[in-house]
Scaffold this motif. Structure first.
Motif, PDB file in Angstrom:
ATOM      1  N   GLN A 102       0.675  -1.180   0.060  1.00 34.20           N
ATOM      2  CA  GLN A 102      -0.052   0.059  -0.066  1.00 34.20           C
ATOM      3  C   GLN A 102       1.069   1.123  -0.135  1.00 34.20           C
ATOM      4  OE1 GLN A 102      -3.451  -0.469   0.313  1.00 34.20           O
ATOM      5  NE2 GLN A 102      -2.817  -2.871   0.376  1.00 34.20           N
ATOM      6  N   GLU A 103       0.322   2.298  -0.578  1.00 31.13           N
ATOM      7  CA  GLU A 103       1.037   3.542  -0.272  1.00 31.13           C
ATOM      8  C   GLU A 103       0.906   4.085   1.091  1.00 31.13           C
ATOM      9  OE1 GLU A 103       0.558   6.570  -3.617  1.00 31.13           O
ATOM     10  OE2 GLU A 103      -0.671   5.015  -4.465  1.00 31.13           O
ATOM     11  N   ARG A 104       1.660   4.801   1.698  1.00 32.60           N
ATOM     12  CA  ARG A 104       1.733   4.938   3.045  1.00 32.60           C
ATOM     13  C   ARG A 104       0.497   6.009   3.256  1.00 32.60           C
ATOM     14  NH1 ARG A 104       5.591   2.993   5.749  1.00 32.60           N
ATOM     15  NH2 ARG A 104       5.341   4.029   7.541  1.00 32.60           N
ATOM     16  N   PRO A 105      -0.216   5.776   4.470  1.00 32.51           N
ATOM     17  CA  PRO A 105      -1.392   6.901   4.410  1.00 32.51           C
ATOM     18  C   PRO A 105      -0.984   8.190   4.927  1.00 32.51           C
ATOM     19  CG  PRO A 105      -1.432   5.320   6.135  1.00 32.51           C
ATOM     20  CD  PRO A 105      -0.208   4.743   5.096  1.00 32.51           C
ATOM     21  N   ARG A 106      -1.583   9.179   4.399  1.00 34.78           N
ATOM     22  CA  ARG A 106      -1.093  10.534   4.613  1.00 34.78           C
ATOM     23  C   ARG A 106      -2.241  11.311   5.292  1.00 34.78           C
ATOM     24  NH1 ARG A 106      -0.311  14.177   0.423  1.00 34.78           N
ATOM     25  NH2 ARG A 106      -2.028  12.957  -1.070  1.00 34.78           N
ATOM     26  N   PHE A 107      -3.370  10.586   5.606  1.00 37.93           N
ATOM     27  CA  PHE A 107      -4.527  11.329   5.834  1.00 37.93           C
ATOM     28  C   PHE A 107      -5.185  10.449   6.886  1.00 37.93           C
ATOM     29  CE2 PHE A 107      -4.209  13.094   1.487  1.00 37.93           C
ATOM     30  CZ  PHE A 107      -4.198  14.523   1.767  1.00 37.93           C
ATOM     31  N   LYS A 108      -5.045  10.844   8.290  1.00 35.47           N
ATOM     32  CA  LYS A 108      -5.717   9.947   9.280  1.00 35.47           C
ATOM     33  C   LYS A 108      -6.456  10.862  10.460  1.00 35.47           C
ATOM     34  CE  LYS A 108      -1.872   6.634   9.624  1.00 35.47           C
ATOM     35  NZ  LYS A 108      -1.042   5.910  10.660  1.00 35.47           N
ATOM     36  N   ARG A 109      -7.755  10.218  10.712  1.00 32.12           N
ATOM     37  CA  ARG A 109      -8.513  10.847  11.648  1.00 32.12           C
ATOM     38  C   ARG A 109      -9.103   9.966  12.442  1.00 32.12           C
ATOM     39  NH1 ARG A 109      -7.178  15.318  10.241  1.00 32.12           N
ATOM     40  NH2 ARG A 109      -8.474  17.039   9.802  1.00 32.12           N
ATOM     41  N   SER A 110      -9.148   9.997  13.741  1.00 29.18           N
ATOM     42  CA  SER A 110      -9.670   9.044  14.789  1.00 29.18           C
ATOM     43  C   SER A 110     -10.870   9.602  15.624  1.00 29.18           C
ATOM     44  CB  SER A 110      -8.610   8.277  15.263  1.00 29.18           C
ATOM     45  OG  SER A 110      -7.989   9.189  16.087  1.00 29.18           O
ATOM     46  N   THR A 111     -11.527   8.900  16.390  1.00 35.94           N
ATOM     47  CA  THR A 111     -12.426   9.393  17.201  1.00 35.94           C
ATOM     48  C   THR A 111     -13.108   8.238  18.177  1.00 35.94           C
ATOM     49  OG1 THR A 111     -14.245  10.921  17.813  1.00 35.94           O
ATOM     50  CG2 THR A 111     -14.574   9.589  16.012  1.00 35.94           C
ATOM     51  N   SER A 112     -13.718   8.293  19.074  1.00 40.81           N
ATOM     52  CA  SER A 112     -14.444   7.289  19.617  1.00 40.81           C
ATOM     53  C   SER A 112     -15.801   7.845  19.903  1.00 40.81           C
ATOM     54  CB  SER A 112     -13.574   6.945  21.065  1.00 40.81           C
ATOM     55  OG  SER A 112     -13.357   8.140  21.701  1.00 40.81           O
ATOM     56  N   ALA A 113     -16.587   6.519  20.580  1.00 41.89           N
ATOM     57  CA  ALA A 113     -17.885   7.108  20.907  1.00 41.89           C
ATOM     58  C   ALA A 113     -18.255   5.836  22.049  1.00 41.89           C
ATOM     59  CB  ALA A 113     -18.974   6.557  19.637  1.00 41.89           C
ATOM     60  N   THR A 114     -19.080   6.562  23.229  1.00 42.78           N
ATOM     61  CA  THR A 114     -19.418   5.792  24.118  1.00 42.78           C
ATOM     62  C   THR A 114     -20.810   5.559  24.173  1.00 42.78           C
ATOM     63  OG1 THR A 114     -19.843   7.764  25.561  1.00 42.78           O
ATOM     64  CG2 THR A 114     -17.371   6.602  25.387  1.00 42.78           C
ATOM     65  N   PHE A 115     -21.221   4.282  24.648  1.00 38.60           N
ATOM     66  CA  PHE A 115     -22.537   3.954  24.668  1.00 38.60           C
ATOM     67  C   PHE A 115     -22.842   3.382  26.067  1.00 38.60           C
ATOM     68  CE2 PHE A 115     -20.902   3.329  20.393  1.00 38.60           C
ATOM     69  CZ  PHE A 115     -21.943   3.736  19.624  1.00 38.60           C
ATOM     70  N   ASP A 116     -24.121   3.537  26.410  1.00 35.29           N
ATOM     71  CA  ASP A 116     -24.322   3.221  27.674  1.00 35.29           C
ATOM     72  C   ASP A 116     -25.029   1.618  27.658  1.00 35.29           C
ATOM     73  OD1 ASP A 116     -24.170   5.527  28.974  1.00 35.29           O
ATOM     74  OD2 ASP A 116     -26.086   6.439  28.539  1.00 35.29           O
ATOM     75  N   ALA A 117     -25.477   1.313  26.359  1.00 34.84           N
ATOM     76  CA  ALA A 117     -26.148  -0.159  26.248  1.00 34.84           C
ATOM     77  C   ALA A 117     -25.115  -0.935  25.022  1.00 34.84           C
ATOM     78  CB  ALA A 117     -27.401  -0.199  26.011  1.00 34.84           C
ATOM     79  N   VAL A 118     -24.596  -2.048  25.707  1.00 37.68           N
ATOM     80  CA  VAL A 118     -23.738  -2.837  24.869  1.00 37.68           C
ATOM     81  C   VAL A 118     -24.516  -3.272  23.431  1.00 37.68           C
ATOM     82  CG1 VAL A 118     -22.630  -5.098  24.567  1.00 37.68           C
ATOM     83  CG2 VAL A 118     -22.416  -3.728  26.800  1.00 37.68           C
ATOM     84  N   GLY A 119     -25.756  -3.297  23.781  1.00 42.03           N
ATOM     85  CA  GLY A 119     -26.778  -3.652  22.546  1.00 42.03           C
ATOM     86  C   GLY A 119     -26.525  -2.483  21.558  1.00 42.03           C
ATOM     87  N   ASP A 120     -26.518  -1.382  22.132  1.00 43.45           N
ATOM     88  CA  ASP A 120     -26.576  -0.301  21.014  1.00 43.45           C
ATOM     89  C   ASP A 120     -25.150  -0.340  20.326  1.00 43.45           C
ATOM     90  OD1 ASP A 120     -29.174   0.622  21.643  1.00 43.45           O
ATOM     91  OD2 ASP A 120     -28.653   2.084  23.176  1.00 43.45           O
ATOM     92  N   ALA A 121     -24.244  -0.269  21.198  1.00 46.55           N
ATOM     93  CA  ALA A 121     -22.786  -0.357  20.704  1.00 46.55           C
ATOM     94  C   ALA A 121     -22.581  -1.293  19.570  1.00 46.55           C
ATOM     95  CB  ALA A 121     -21.885  -0.567  21.972  1.00 46.55           C
ATOM     96  N   ILE A 122     -23.164  -2.582  19.949  1.00 42.60           N
ATOM     97  CA  ILE A 122     -23.017  -3.631  18.787  1.00 42.60           C
ATOM     98  C   ILE A 122     -23.788  -3.270  17.333  1.00 42.60           C
ATOM     99  CG2 ILE A 122     -23.653  -6.095  18.115  1.00 42.60           C
ATOM    100  CD1 ILE A 122     -23.154  -6.916  21.233  1.00 42.60           C
ATOM    101  N   ALA A 123     -25.066  -2.768  17.685  1.00 42.96           N
ATOM    102  CA  ALA A 123     -26.006  -2.182  16.783  1.00 42.96           C
ATOM    103  C   ALA A 123     -25.290  -1.090  15.873  1.00 42.96           C
ATOM    104  CB  ALA A 123     -27.190  -1.527  17.067  1.00 42.96           C
ATOM    105  N   ALA A 124     -24.442  -0.056  16.537  1.00 43.23           N
ATOM    106  CA  ALA A 124     -23.615   0.896  15.655  1.00 43.23           C
ATOM    107  C   ALA A 124     -22.313   0.259  15.162  1.00 43.23           C
ATOM    108  CB  ALA A 124     -23.119   1.803  16.652  1.00 43.23           C
ATOM    109  N   THR A 125     -21.768  -0.750  15.728  1.00 39.14           N
ATOM    110  CA  THR A 125     -20.536  -1.415  15.019  1.00 39.14           C
ATOM    111  C   THR A 125     -21.138  -2.135  13.923  1.00 39.14           C
ATOM    112  OG1 THR A 125     -19.665  -1.523  17.328  1.00 39.14           O
ATOM    113  CG2 THR A 125     -18.652  -2.849  15.471  1.00 39.14           C
TER     114      THR A 125
END
Lengths: 474, 474
Positions: B270-293
């Motif tokens: 692969q060409e080396r990535p030049r653009f990167k972004r990251s973030t995170s999300a928190t969920f109260d319910a595991v079920g919601d987190a799984i649905a989002a994933t």
């Protein structure tokens, strides 16, 4: 519709789509050295079939048949070689019996009986093989059964949460898509043979679809396989991913029936694309066109369509005058507009000297099984030609033409050399073998970040009765 | 750097990164029921090794060695089971000889000699196996050779046109990346063991990298393999794609050395990535987190990172208080900004009830081998924890803890049930076997359109000397 129409026993597809004698003659006139009029298609009643060497046991009388038209229809695939032999009335390769499996139990019963009686079994899906895949060769067995799975054509289960479906192996492309459409899904696997080939055939031959990049091969859509093997029925777990030992599914993929008979598979589905755009770019120099194609294949943009037609191929498809290469581009998404992706593709094509037509802006008109939205003239012409080609091939074969294709694949460092060398060698060979010039064209059917699959078409004038020997020499 | 530092003979990674006694004790105090102080690491001089049962022939004296520290270092992989046995001074599984292959000819010579003398050969790359892959089990041979390929660590050729490189199998992750970096490329395969595992090991075990979606498995990067097999050296063609029969490369992938020794491979870069972004999300319910994933995995956005940590796993990683699940998200591209993709991912997470932190806006600070740009606190914490985990595991093992992980994979329709059922069964089992509560956590290491790979961690208090039996029971 499919139940009403009749399949051609000697050539491609639907019998009513075969070129008329007049059309054959008109088309054949474009190639110097062909006949004036097409050889007639023999009547199936007049064609001689060898007597069956084995008989169906009573227990399998509902499955196995020695019906003459069944045997004739299961004798050949759809390669040029097959069409020529059928037109010559040569059905000496006919299977002794045809089995119509209705259930997996039928498959097991046929295999058990065949195994006990030293009879070879050749799995048969849509019968569209162009590499002899449906034909037994050799004489190591007492007889041959063609095992037709096309009655096992149901989508048995859809799992919308995992976006996957359990599908019987005998389902033809349109038949399985018809069952997935009401739920908003598609397998999104459209080989050129789509109408006349089955899921099981795609799996057993590792088929490539007509989407040009990213997930183009059926391999990547397989979640699990169910296969009747000589030692029992093998079924893999439904797994989204695994690193536990070699993949046994990958061993069955491409095994062409030699390791077992695939009866069903869990396949990964796609949501149906809602956004589509297509365009095309023309290039004066083939080298520039190849460079543009490579840049796009390595761009990470994953176009749904990225098909390079060389000047001759473009002209054959009704695009251009034979002086320019044409790159057909298409993008699509189930989720969001694709205009931005298309504009990036256009930029890449222009960076390499491509003349780009106005992108199609008709999202609504996209057709079933097509990566091409209506609107772009070249893209539409390519698609239409793509589906017409096999019928055209049959018409030319009736005019005494030698018409065949073959596929290659190589890494980008060697693509341009392969293209030029293959064309030169083939054109020279055509002159040597036929004494005249033929048409030798090329298109890239699939492109990958590390290479491409140049696909060559050869059209030349055969000498009556020697066409196959001449093709073998070519 | 790598030449200066010493690898741990008994535990993970670098010897100087092992937890100090004080740190072990402090960390162990967080788990009820562990020892007060760590068991000492035995001196290698005091550990008993079985006498070699076979000797090196003169012709191979430069390759084969019965050196004691070599044999000790090649006895175990890096599973919990391996660490416990090493700490107990149990090196009874030591190979009789260690071979250091410098060339493929050495590999052939060792295999030929071993074959002639009924000696088993176990290929050895970085030695990071956590499933017993470097250890011979059984007594069907006269002796055992550990065949170390780490001296074969060169990138032999780079083909920039096709974006591929020919790389020797013994190259550790950082060693091969160091050779690709000056040319602007990366293999972009970063398993958790990246520093201490080799290309050959990744291939032989079908490794998954830490990129979460799209091309996560080493399988998809393989263009061709060169393998020394019992019947000769096998080398596949460099092909960007093929449908010609089953893929023999796929048969070697995951074969764990049973079919041959992989000596080199052409790998897609692969060409080396030049653009990167990251973030995170928190969920109260595991079920919601799984649905989002799931929504993100099926979105076609192909995030570079999409890792769900359940509440316990998040807390272990130093993120949150154990009440919320955390979804770490990252996007990257070699070609164009990724802000738009990240905003689409954020929307999907929010649609399912996720609380999303401000996306990191520091593109420049992204680290080698990371899908995480610096800036997002949770994402950074996860990454740091990810690399620290194996050392932590060793520290806990010295405190008498039972610390192990195992991976699962299932389709989305069963992911949530598997998650809850596995946690419940494991927590109950820990109580049954140890008499106390332990920690049972889960993260999703890879997600696919059709499913996910939930990866479980178990931490519990062992009874001295019974830790392995207790883990087996668990």
């Amino acid at each position: 519709m499919t139940t009403e129409r009749t399949r051609s026993w000697w050539g491609w597809g639907w019998a009513d789509q075969a070129y008329s004698d007049e059309r054959c003659a008109a088309f054949g006139a474009m190639i110097p050295g062909l006949r004036d009029r097409p050889v007639p298609v023999p009547s199936l009643d007049d064609v001689e079939l060898p007597a069956p060497r084995v008989g169906a046991p009573t227990a399998l009388s509902e499955v196995l048949s020695d019906d003459r038209s069944q045997r004739a229809g299961h004798t050949h695939g759809k390669a040029y070689r097959d069409v020529v032999r059928s037109l010559a009335g040569d059905l000496s390769a006919a299977p002794d019996l045809v089995a119509r499996a209705r259930t997996e139990a039928d498959v097991v019963a046929v295999l058990d009986w065949a195994s006990d009686h030293d009879v070879a079994v050749v799995p048969y899906g849509g019968g569209s093989s162009v590499v002899g895949g449906v034909e037994y060769r050799g004489d190591a067995h007492r007889g041959v059964v063609s095992l037709d799975l096309s009655a096992m054509d149901r989508v048995l289960e859809v799992d919308p949460t995992s976006r996957a479906a359990r599908i019987q192996a005998g389902a033809l492309g349109p038949v399985l898509e018809d069952q997935l459409r009401p739920q908003g899904y598609t397998l999104r696997h459209f080989p050129q043979s789509f109408e006349f080939s089955t899921l099981g055939g795609w799996l057993a031959t590792r088929a490539g679809g007509h989407y040009a990049t990213l997930h183009t091969h059926i391999d990547d859509f397989v979640e699990s396989l169910r296969v009747v093997t000589p030692v029992g029925v093998s079924e893999s777990w439904r797994l989204p991913g695994s690193g536990a030992g070699p993949s046994h599914d990958r061993l069955f993929l491409g095994s062409e029936g030699t390791l077992g008979v695939i009866t069903e598979a869990w396949m990964r589905l796609q949501e149906r694309p809602r956004f589509k755009r297509s365009t095309s770019a023309t290039f004066d120099a083939v080298g520039d066109a190849i460079a543009a194609t490579r840049a796009i294949a390595q761009s990470g943009l994953h176009p749904a369509n990225c098909r390079l037609l060389d000047p001759g191929e473009a002209a054959m498809s009704g695009i251009g005058d034979g002086s320019t290469s044409v790159l057909v581009l298409g993008v699509e998404s189930a989720h969001s507009p694709v205009d931005h992706s298309l504009s990036l593709l256009v930029e890449l094509a222009q960076d390499h000297g491509g003349q780009v037509s106005e992108p199609s802006d008709d999202d609504a008109g996209s057709r079933e099984g097509s990566a091409v939205a209506e609107g772009d003239v070249a893209a539409e012409a390519w698609r239409s030609s793509f589906l017409r080609m096999p019928y055209q091939r049959d018409g030319l074969a009736r005019m005494g033409g030698i018409v065949e294709t073959f596929e290659t694949a190589t890494t980008w460092d060697r693509v341009e050399a392969l293209y030029h060398d293959a064309l030169a060698v083939l054109r020279d060979a055509v002159r040597q073998v036929t004494g005249a010039d033929g048409l030798v064209n090329c298109r890239f059917t699939h492109v990958y970040p590390d290479g491409a699959a140049p696909y060559f078409t050869v059209i030349a004038a055969g000498r009556p009765g020697q066409e196959l020997a001449m093709w073998d020499e070519l």
